[in-house]
Structures are given as C-alpha cells and as structure tokens.
Design a protein around this motif. Structure first.
Motif, mmCIF file in Angstrom:
data_model
loop_
_atom_site.group_PDB
_atom_site.id
_atom_site.type_symbol
_atom_site.label_atom_id
_atom_site.label_comp_id
_atom_site.label_asym_id
_atom_site.label_seq_id
_atom_site.Cartn_x
_atom_site.Cartn_y
_atom_site.Cartn_z
ATOM 1 N N THR A 178 5.595 -7.716 -1.418
ATOM 2 C CA THR A 178 4.416 -8.553 -1.569
ATOM 3 C C THR A 178 4.747 -9.997 -1.204
ATOM 4 O O THR A 178 5.899 -10.429 -1.298
ATOM 5 N N ALA B 257 0.827 -1.212 0.000
ATOM 6 C CA ALA B 257 0.000 0.000 0.000
ATOM 7 C C ALA B 257 0.859 1.258 0.000
ATOM 8 O O ALA B 257 0.541 2.250 -0.695
ATOM 9 N N ASP B 258 1.962 1.233 0.744
ATOM 10 C CA ASP B 258 2.855 2.391 0.788
ATOM 11 C C ASP B 258 3.564 2.595 -0.545
ATOM 12 O O ASP B 258 3.801 3.736 -0.964
ATOM 13 N N GLU C 287 1.076 4.288 -2.916
ATOM 14 C CA GLU C 287 0.883 5.691 -2.548
ATOM 15 C C GLU C 287 2.076 6.544 -2.980
ATOM 16 O O GLU C 287 1.910 7.640 -3.518
ATOM 17 N N SER D 172 -5.509 -3.642 -5.664
ATOM 18 C CA SER D 172 -5.291 -2.375 -4.952
ATOM 19 C C SER D 172 -5.422 -1.184 -5.892
ATOM 20 O O SER D 172 -6.041 -0.169 -5.545
ATOM 21 N N LEU E 44 -8.455 1.992 -6.090
ATOM 22 C CA LEU E 44 -8.103 3.388 -5.812
ATOM 23 C C LEU E 44 -9.136 4.341 -6.426
ATOM 24 O O LEU E 44 -9.522 4.184 -7.593
#
Length: 476
Positions: A451, A277-278, A281, A314, A318
């Motif tokens: 991952t 997730a980071d 982003e 993911s 978004l």
C-alpha cells in the motif's frame, strides 16, 4: 565510580507530514528510570553510583519538533550539569531521531553533553539496529552497539553489554574510539529479518569478529529507509578493546562493510508481498486462519500516520468474504472516535471514517453496531502504557477498529485491551510491516500489502531529496 544513565528514543519518519511533540512520548524520570533499563544491575554490581536522568520513548512518527527535543534534552543535561565527579555516561538512544532545524537528535545530544563533560569521560550507547548514524557519531561516543535481532527482542541484552563495556573502559582508563564505515545502501526493514538470510549470516559474522583479540564489539546498522536525511544509510561500527587496537577495529570494519555490501541484492521480503487487491483475494481464499495482512505503506511502527483507509474501503466493497470474519485494526481518526464514543455498546452506528487528509485517507461510510470500547496500548503492549482509546464497529463480518491515536496492534494484548478476541477472526489487517513475534507465532499466512504511504515499501517511488547519492537501490 559514578555513571549517568538515560534514554531518549525516537525513530523519525520524514515522509510523515505530522510532527512529533513532547506529549507523544512516554516519560519516566528519576528512580522510575531504573525500571526501564537493564543496565542498572550491571553498574550496581560493579559498585557504581548510578544517577538517572530521564527515559523518554515514542512510537515511530514524524520529525520531532525542536521544542520537544529541547524539553527532553534539557532535562538530561541539567542532571549532568549538577553532578560532580562523573566517570561515565550510559544512554539508550535510537539512532534515527530527526529534529526540526537540527538534524540528528542523537548527534546534537552528544555534542551538548561533550560541551559539559569534555572528551575524557566515556559515553556508551545502546542503539536500534535501524539507526541512521551520523558520520560524526564515533567522535562523540566511545562505545556503540546495536541490537542484534529483528524484530527486536534483545534490547535488554544489548543494554547489559554496553553497560559492561562502559565499566571496563572506566576501570582500564581506555579512551577508545569506534571504527565507522557508512554503506551506500538503504534497506527496507521488511527485507531484513534476523532469522532470514542474509541478515542471519551477517549476525553470525558479527559474533565471529567479536572473538578476535582487540575487538570489544561489532555492529551492523540496517538504517531507517523512511528518513530522507544526509545520514540515511546502512553502516557498520566496530569498537576496539583498547586504544592500541584501533587499527584492528578499522580493518574489521572495512572488511565487514565489503561483505555486507556484496549481499545487497540478497535482501528480499520474507512475507508474500502483493498489490493490495491481490493480498485481499489471497487472504479470503486461504484455507487456514488467521491470515494477517500488513498495511505496509501505513505502518505506524515505522512512522506511518495510521489514517489510510484503502484496505478498509476495499473490504467493505467486497460482495463475498468467503465466510471469513475480518478485523481491521486500527484506523486513526480522532473525529470519528469522538463521535463513536458517545454511543453505547450494542447501538446502531453510522459514521464517516477517514480524515480526508489526502487521497489515501478518504472517508468511507461505516454503518453497523458498536461492538466494543477499549484502551489503545503503547508500543510494547503493556497495560501501564495506555496511549489512547478505541471503538470497534461491526459491519456484518467486518470489525473496524477506530482509534484516537496512530498506533499499531502488535501484541495479543493490544486486541484484548481493545475489547476484542483475536481468535474470532480469520483475516486481520494490521498497520505494520513485518509481524511482531506474538502475532507471527499464531499466523498461518503473512501477506505484505504494498500500500502507499509514509512507509511505502517500494523505496524507488519515494521522493528522496536529501539522501546521499548514489545510493542502492535508488541508483542501480
């Protein structure tokens, strides 16, 4: 002089649950082998008669079936059995080929060759730096040398060196035996890049050792961390110039091993390693492009399966991509591909992508427009090595590449052959670890998404059962 040449190359990931079969390899036989290796001219310039066997290579994947090993090994062995007056054998192997019911494929192949030619015929090996070398390897091979680049760009150079060394020992009639030291450490490939420390300094030390009188070659093997075998470990191998130089080679091997082991804590990620997730982003907020995100746990260049859909899910979830155009390459799902290929470019498409093999490969609904159809290229990205097919679906600003084989896009040509223009994208997801040279050259930011999968970077979380213990970093 007469020399037999050949290659059998595979890096086997034992955490990949799918076995590797003979038809997963690209095979060259007979005179076609000459075009695959750089040793040929060395031998011909030395007046050597060169007899080719095979050159078989496959992308890193699961354990090789015994049937597949037997198919390729017998082709090589049959040539040797039918040739008289052999003076030497030159091979390009990997070092981390694991065969079901056998173990080390390289060791088994050498044992079978020795049963035919005995121990007076020198054997020269070119090996991948990620080889997990058996502690018996130096009993069966006289010359062993590893690549000295990561990512690998010196395979040809290494083949030339091992060919020259073989010609030398044949002419001087030296029956040399390499010095071997195994290190109680495994290193993730993404923590050992050739232009970064400490590997950069280790390579320099190898060159220094080779300047010592009595030393023909020195090698450091990082090892292959995603193989749970008795041989999985880093190692060093030093080849003496003559039989009487064996003590010098042994001394240098031990000294080199101590030096490398002292650097074990210095191996760190070069790219920015982040939770998935980071990583996403950071990628979509970065000001310049392209940004590459490595789906490192599903790295098909390291034996990952290529089926994991976590990053795809993911991105599709978004709400704001910050005006970024995203390419996700490439999800291996043969059923989704078979459905997709029936559509024409420009058609609206709605399919489930994901094999549902496990929780990480859960299917996700992909609804969009079929943008492109193309070829899936092999490991080196050459158009002559087409290994499969691709379809690309555009979902708004996200392009999803679906493939019928588990391979990675590691060159610009991979994107082009899939019908895509890499310059269209701001963020590109790839199924690999460290970026290969062409992609690294254009990348503005490399992100290593930590991952899960068969190539999980957090080695301590993998279920090792067969590896020797204690082993750094599993045991502190």
């Amino acid at each position: 002089m007469k020399v037999i040449i050949g290659g059998l190359y595979h890096e086997s990931n034992t955490f990949n649950p799918f076995p590797t079969h003979a038809d997963d390899f690209v095979l060259a036989e007979g005179d076609d082998v000459f075009e695959r290796v750089c040793s040929t001219n060395v031998f011909k310039e030395a007046g050597v008669t060169v007899v080719p066997t095979i050159y078989a290579t496959a992308l890193s994947s699961g354990v090789v079936t015994e049937k597949a090993y037997r198919f390729f090994a017998d082709k090589m062995l049959d040539v040797i059995k039918n040739e008289a007056d052999i003076d030497g054998i030159w091979l390009h192997l990997h070092g981390s080929m694991t065969v079901e019911n056998v173990g080390s494929g390289e060791l088994q192949l050498l044992k079978e060759m020795r049963e035919i030619v005995g121990f007076d015929i020198p054997i020269s090996l070119t090996l991948d730096i990620h080889g997990n070398n058996s502690i018996e390897l130096n009993k069966y091979a006289n010359i062993i040398r590893a690549y000295r680049t990561v990512p690998h760009t010196d395979q040809c150079e290494t083949e030339v060196i091992t060919a020259e060394l073989l010609v030398d020992v044949i002419q001087t009639k030296q029956n040399v035996s390499p010095a071997y030291v195994q290190l109680p450490m495994i290193i993730s490939g993404e923590q050992a890049l050739g232009d970064q420390e400490p590997l950069k300094s280790i390579f320099n030390k190898l060159y220094e050792i080779e300047q010592i009188d009595g030393i023909a070659s020195a090698s450091f093997f990082i090892g292959f961390s995603w193989a749970d075998t008795i041989d999985s470990a880093a190692s060093v191998i030093v080849v003496p110039q003559t039989e009487k130089d064996a003590p010098i080679a042994e001394e240098q091997a031990n000294s080199l091993a101590e030096y490398i082991y002292s650097k074990r804590n210095d191996f760190q990620f070069d790219a920015i390693a982040l939770p998935p997730a980071d990583a996403i982003e950071k990628a979509i907020s970065h000001q310049t492009s392209p940004v590459f995100i490595s789906d490192s746990g599903d790295n098909t260049t390291g034996g990952g399966v290529g089926i994991y859909t976590g990053l795809l899910r993911s991105f599709l979830n978004l709400k704001d991509l910050n005006n970024k155009k995203v390419c996700i390459s490439a999800i291996f799902d043969p059923d989704a591909y078979d459905t997709c290929k029936e559509y024409n470019i420009g058609d609206k498409v709605s399919i489930d992508v994901g094999t549902n093999f496990d929780e990480h490969s859960k299917s996700v609904k992909v609804e969009g427009t079929l943008k492109a159809k193309g070829d899936l290229l092999g490991y080196l990205g050459g158009t002559s090595d087409r290994v499969g097919k691709t379809c690309t679906i555009s979902v708004g600003d996200i392009d999803v590449v679906i493939a019928n084989k588990g391979h990675s896009f590691i060159t610009l040509n991979h994107f082009k052959s899939a019908g895509l223009d890499i310059n269209d994208y701001d963020v590109i997801v790839v199924k690999q670890g460290y970026l290969f040279p062409e992609l690294s050259k254009i990348s503005k930011l490399d992100l290593l998404a930590l991952t899960p999968g068969a190539t999980y970077q957090l080695l301590e979380k993998l279920d090792f059962k067969s590896i020797q213990r204690p082993m750094f970093p599993l045991d502190k």
